[in-house]
Design a protein around this motif. Structure first.
Motif, PDB file in Angstrom:
ATOM      1  N   LYS A  90       0.838  -1.210   0.000  1.00 35.46           N
ATOM      2  CA  LYS A  90       0.000   0.000   0.000  1.00 35.46           C
ATOM      3  C   LYS A  90       0.864   1.248   0.000  1.00 35.46           C
ATOM      4  O   LYS A  90       0.605   2.202  -0.764  1.00 35.46           O
ATOM      5  N   ASN A  91       1.893   1.282   0.817  1.00 38.29           N
ATOM      6  CA  ASN A  91       2.754   2.460   0.871  1.00 38.29           C
ATOM      7  C   ASN A  91       3.755   2.505  -0.286  1.00 38.29           C
ATOM      8  O   ASN A  91       4.213   3.583  -0.662  1.00 38.29           O
ATOM      9  N   VAL A  92       4.104   1.352  -0.840  1.00 37.76           N
ATOM     10  CA  VAL A  92       4.906   1.348  -2.079  1.00 37.76           C
ATOM     11  C   VAL A  92       4.127   2.089  -3.162  1.00 37.76           C
ATOM     12  O   VAL A  92       4.674   2.932  -3.885  1.00 37.76           O
ATOM     13  N   ILE A  93       2.836   1.802  -3.246  1.00 40.22           N
ATOM     14  CA  ILE A  93       1.978   2.463  -4.237  1.00 40.22           C
ATOM     15  C   ILE A  93       1.845   3.948  -3.931  1.00 40.22           C
ATOM     16  O   ILE A  93       1.802   4.792  -4.843  1.00 40.22           O
ATOM     17  N   ARG A  94       1.826   4.301  -2.654  1.00 38.24           N
ATOM     18  CA  ARG A  94       1.763   5.724  -2.281  1.00 38.24           C
ATOM     19  C   ARG A  94       3.001   6.473  -2.774  1.00 38.24           C
ATOM     20  O   ARG A  94       2.890   7.565  -3.340  1.00 38.24           O
ATOM     21  N   PHE A 146       1.484   3.457 -11.181  1.00 39.12           N
ATOM     22  CA  PHE A 146       2.034   3.875 -12.471  1.00 39.12           C
ATOM     23  C   PHE A 146       3.329   3.144 -12.847  1.00 39.12           C
ATOM     24  O   PHE A 146       3.616   2.949 -14.028  1.00 39.12           O
ATOM     25  N   GLY A 147       4.127   2.786 -11.847  1.00 41.18           N
ATOM     26  CA  GLY A 147       5.360   2.071 -12.121  1.00 41.18           C
ATOM     27  C   GLY A 147       6.570   2.905 -12.461  1.00 41.18           C
ATOM     28  O   GLY A 147       7.384   2.477 -13.286  1.00 41.18           O
ATOM     29  N   PRO A 148       6.763   4.097 -11.856  1.00 44.66           N
ATOM     30  CA  PRO A 148       7.972   4.868 -12.169  1.00 44.66           C
ATOM     31  C   PRO A 148       9.220   4.043 -11.864  1.00 44.66           C
ATOM     32  O   PRO A 148       9.267   3.287 -10.904  1.00 44.66           O
ATOM     33  N   TYR A 149      10.240   4.235 -12.682  1.00 45.20           N
ATOM     34  CA  TYR A 149      11.430   3.385 -12.629  1.00 45.20           C
ATOM     35  C   TYR A 149      12.070   3.276 -11.245  1.00 45.20           C
ATOM     36  O   TYR A 149      12.399   2.163 -10.816  1.00 45.20           O
ATOM     37  N   PRO A 150      12.278   4.369 -10.500  1.00 46.14           N
ATOM     38  CA  PRO A 150      12.930   4.228  -9.193  1.00 46.14           C
ATOM     39  C   PRO A 150      12.165   3.326  -8.225  1.00 46.14           C
ATOM     40  O   PRO A 150      12.776   2.576  -7.461  1.00 46.14           O
TER      41      PRO A 150
END
Length: 244
Positions: A90-94, A146-150
């Protein structure tokens, strides 16, 4: 040890060596994330007739690292890694959403998401049982992230037991190599000049990681308006070698 067809195999392996090899695998341009297709606006500068000396390009990359990549991308990687290590998707997605919203240039934002998604897809091909990686990939597929690279790199590095700081070093090193590589393909410099430039950037990379890898989410920032303008000008080019 065992022997087979004249080769000697070790029955055990050092886990830190495996993690280091995994870091080199993800940082290598051979790993198919599409990062080699980006110039971060350098192509626009080149076709504007701007003649850059090696020292000027090195200074430009330093600005990217210290004012964009460090306080935003590196900080996002550090936070996403910590959450991934706690299985807190959940916080990874945040963090994913915060970083995505901070990337002001559409071309850069989209390229980061494409490369991050590809990073996860490729890693998931040989790391199939990591819960966080699988759930984060599913969130991207369903449109919840969204999956931003970092952030994607942080999740992949956690799955491969690559330490957080080394993940940050790999990201900034890959970015620097990508910029220098773009300059070489544009014919701006020769390979020896490029290698010298990468070597001179090593202290900047190490210092920037140390300053930002533990930065809290609330402290993430980026401010490089001239760089933003250069990146936006690339969007308006009709003919391009690079996607950014």
């Amino acid at each position: 040890m065992s022997r087979r067809r004249g080769w000697t195999y070790m029955s055990t392996s050092d886990s830190s060596d495996i993690a280091d090899l995994s870091m080199m695998q993800l940082a290598d341009s051979f790993f198919p994330t599409g990062m080699y297709t980006t110039s971060n606006g350098l192509e626009a500068l080149f076709y504007s007739g701007r003649k850059m000396k090696p020292a000027e390009l090195r200074e430009l990359i330093r600005i990217y690292i210290e004012h964009q990549m460090g306080p935003a991308d590196c900080a996002a990687l550090g936070n996403a890694y910590e959450y991934a290590s706690k299985s807190d998707v959940k916080n990874v997605i945040r963090v994913d959403k915060i970083l995505h919203s901070m990337k002001l240039v559409q071309e850069i934002r989209n390229a980061s998401a494409r490369s991050g998604t590809q990073m996860l897809r490729c890693t998931n091909f040989f790391v199939t049982k990591d819960k966080v990686l699988n759930e984060y990939a599913a969130a991207i597929k369903s449109g919840q992230a969204f999956g931003p690279y970092p952030v994607a790199l942080a999740v992949a590095c956690n799955a491969l037991s690559i330490p957080k700081r080394k993940a940050g070093l790999a990201m900034l090193y890959s970015f620097s190599v990508g910029m220098v590589g773009a300059a070489l393909r544009l014919g701006m410099f020769q390979h020896l000049e490029g290698q010298k430039m990468i070597d001179e950037l090593k202290p900047v990379i190490a210092r920037t990681v140390d300053e930002n890898i533990n930065r809290p989410v609330e402290g993430m920032w980026q401010f490089a308006p001239q760089v933003d303008i250069v990146q936006m000008s690339h969007e308006n080019m009709t003919s391009k070698m690079f996607i950014t």
